[in-house]
Design an enzyme around this catalytic site. Structure first.
Site, short mmCIF file in Angstrom:
data_model
loop_
_atom_site.label_atom_id
_atom_site.label_comp_id
_atom_site.label_asym_id
_atom_site.label_seq_id
_atom_site.Cartn_x
_atom_site.Cartn_y
_atom_site.Cartn_z
N LYS A 280 0.84 -1.20 0.00
CA LYS A 280 0.00 0.00 0.00
C LYS A 280 0.88 1.25 0.00
CE LYS A 280 -4.01 -1.70 2.61
NZ LYS A 280 -4.98 -1.52 1.53
N ARG A 354 -10.61 -11.21 1.70
CA ARG A 354 -11.46 -12.27 1.14
C ARG A 354 -10.77 -13.62 1.20
NH1 ARG A 354 -11.78 -8.90 -4.37
NH2 ARG A 354 -11.43 -7.26 -2.84
N1 BES Z 1 -8.31 -3.56 4.32
C1 BES Z 1 -8.39 -3.16 2.96
C2 BES Z 1 -9.64 -2.35 2.66
C3 BES Z 1 -9.64 -0.91 3.12
C4 BES Z 1 -8.89 0.02 2.44
C5 BES Z 1 -10.44 -0.51 4.15
C6 BES Z 1 -8.92 1.34 2.84
C7 BES Z 1 -10.50 0.82 4.52
C8 BES Z 1 -9.73 1.74 3.88
C9 BES Z 1 -8.41 -4.38 2.04
O1 BES Z 1 -7.67 -5.45 2.47
C10 BES Z 1 -7.83 -3.93 0.74
O2 BES Z 1 -6.69 -3.60 0.71
N2 BES Z 1 -8.65 -3.92 -0.31
C11 BES Z 1 -8.23 -3.49 -1.57
C12 BES Z 1 -8.81 -4.42 -2.61
C13 BES Z 1 -8.28 -4.20 -3.98
C14 BES Z 1 -6.83 -4.59 -4.04
C15 BES Z 1 -9.10 -5.01 -4.93
C16 BES Z 1 -8.73 -2.06 -1.77
O3 BES Z 1 -9.84 -1.76 -1.34
O4 BES Z 1 -7.98 -1.25 -2.32
MN MN Z 2 -5.63 -5.29 1.83
#
Ligand code: BES
Ligand code: MN
Ligand code: ZN
Length: 504
Positions: A280, A354
């Site tokens: 990230k 997931r």
């Molecule tokens: N924990 C995150 C989701 C999230 C992101 C919650 C920002 C709150 C704020 C999750 O594991 C994630 O990283 N999801 C990705 C999915 C994507 C790679 C398809 C996302 O939402 O960017």
């Molecule tokens: Mn994630």
């Protein structure tokens, strides 16, 4: 914090502070009128001077009001009578409690529930007063000395109701509100802890301690070797990149009849989500310590249910892991085999929620569940869609969806339904596995739910994406304890409690 119901003549109540609502246009409410009369028009005279018009959450503290036994009287603006909804009511209560908590007032008597906002009714107003108060006085102090903590915090807020015959119903409201507040506080405490303290092991130990404290709660923790035996290849693939071992926490509350099918809550317990190899960006990455708020919500809801002794069988399942980059971490393109036998091509290692959830959801089959609800901080896309106000709700069945939406409305912890149409499923197509773990840029919250739907075909199921609602950012950064109120309300609805206390 203690709450007691009081009835009887208001002017004669001995209390350090009596809290009265004032509507816009300087209009006193029922209890306010009674005090105005007892003080021979003192309140009306004060209001005529114009210091308080009744605008929502404005406050005016009065001392030595004649003809009244209470030491002080706190006037609280409640806005326009006709516009007093939950939102305004919360604001008014929070303002009053904030002032009481920061001044020398350790005890007070609150008459605001008597204003009975249409949206809430008396039961709802009393419960909302309790939960809003607990929310307002909550403080995080686990990793620092809380220097700003009030010297003499509010310890007791009594609630005055005019009709003695309402006593049973409002006492139920206090009990429900206090239990929800307790569950919310637990979820906040766990959520607020940093990733280096709140690890999967810490979460598991905390759950085990909860089991020790509550007779009707049994807690079991599965280790990585157990998960290997079960074939949880998706869950374990996420944890491979972390030095902290994954845990699968199972909480079993038996309040219902023997043999009654359990309701199962599954919570994402990702104690820190750096994204893995699909790292990230660093901005606000600290907030990914909140990625276990689904798991914390499961613990909080089980706590509330156990404290209330709800007549339901309830199981909590919390898959817990970290998601970090490492030489042993998942690589984009890796293919893993889930416990269900379905294979997954991991195109983005940051779509890890997931992966840990799908194995936990397959594991749920063994409980022969009445239904399964998962709660997960699953997608940033859900925050884009709904912001911080509503959790995203996904369900195949309208009846279950409506029941959850209704519970959210009643508890003031709202969800909004999103589609789960077959049309979106194709976005998960993979050339190399049964499915990919991401579905492209479009409809990210929906394709994540579609992914989970492929593991929940054997029972009724609903999914709450709480990425927007589980914590606040900015100056108020911190866990909210959502969706504990929604879920507890759902369970109350499924319990006999409802009939007994008039919660309906
Ligand atoms: N924990 C995150 C989701 C999230 C992101 C919650 C920002 C709150 C704020 C999750 O594991 C994630 O990283 N999801 C990705 C999915 C994507 C790679 C398809 C996302 O939402 O960017
Ligand atoms: Mn994630
Ligand atoms: Zn995550």
């Amino acid at each position: 914090m203690e709450f007691k119901i009081k009835t009887g003549e208001l002017a004669k109540q001995k209390t350090p502070c009596l809290v009265l609502g004032v509507f816009e246009g300087r209009k006193l409410s029922g209890p306010g009128e009674a005090i105005d009369k007892a003080s021979e028009g003192h309140l009306a005279r004060v209001l005529r001077r114009g210091d308080l018009d009744g605008e929502t959450a404005r406050l005016l503290m009065l001392y030595d009001v004649p003809g009244v036994s209470s030491e002080r009287v706190l006037l609280v603006g409640c806005g326009k009578r006709k516009e007093l909804d939950r939102r305004a009511y919360r604001k008014a209560v929070a303002a009053a409690v904030g002032l009481l908590n920061e001044t020398q007032t350790v005890e007070a008597l609150c008459t605001l529930p008597e204003l009975v906002p249409d949206e809430l009714g008396l039961y709802g107003a009393v419960r909302e007063t309790v939960t809003t108060t607990l929310d307002k006085v909550y403080r995080y102090d686990q990793t620092r000395e809380d220097k700003k903590a009030p010297k003499h915090p509010l310890k007791r807020l009594d609630l005055w109701v005019s009709k003695k015959q309402d006593r049973d119903s409002v006492e139920g409201a206090v009990r429900h509100g206090a239990a929800i507040g307790r569950g919310v506080a637990l979820a906040k405490d766990l959520g607020n802890l940093p990733g280096n303290i709140c690890t999967p092991t810490y979460l598991a130990e905390h759950a085990l301690a909860l089991g020790q404290q509550h007779q009707n709660l049994r807690v079991q923790v599965l280790e990585e070797r157990d998960m290997e035996e079960l074939g949880m290849g998706a869950l374990l693939s996420v944890s491979r990149g972390s030095r902290q071992p994954a845990k699968l926490i199972i909480l079993d509350y038996r309040g219902g009849e023997d043999g009654a099918k359990p309701i199962v809550l599954v919570g994402k317990g990702l104690t820190f989500d750096a994204g893995g190899i699909s790292l990230k960006p660093s901005e606000a990455m600290d907030e990914m310590k909140f990625d276990m708020c689904g798991g914390a919500g499961v613990l909080g809801t089980l706590l509330a249910a156990a404290e209330l002794g709800l007549p339901v069988n309830l199981i909590g399942v919390v898959p817990s892991s970290e998601n970090l980059p490492d030489g042993n971490a998942n690589r984009p393109g890796d293919i893993v085999t889930s416990m269900s036998g379905q294979t997954v091509e991991i195109l983005n290692t940051d779509a890890e929620g997931r992966l840990i959830l799908c194995d936990a959801l397959t594991y749920c089959e063994r409980f022969n569940p009445a239904l399964v609800i998962d709660l997960a901080t699953l997608t940033g896309a859900c925050v884009v869609a709904l912001g911080k106000h509503a959790s995203g709700l996904f369900a195949r069945e309208d009846k279950l969806a409506d029941e959850l939406l209704e519970a959210g409305n009643r508890a003031g912890d709202r969800a909004w339904r999103m589609p789960l149409w077959e049309d979106y499923q194709q976005q998960l197509d993979s050339n190399f596995a049964d499915m990919a773990n991401i579905g492209g840029r479009d409809a990210g919250a929906i394709t994540a739910a579609c992914f989970l739907s492929r593991y929940t075909k054997k029972y009724p199921w609903a999914h709450l994406d709480i990425a927007g609602t589980a914590w606040l950012t900015g100056k108020e950064k911190g866990a909210t304890g959502r969706p504990v109120p929604l879920l507890t309300q759902f369970l109350l609805g499924r319990s006999r409690e409802l009939a007994e206390t008039g919660a309906d």
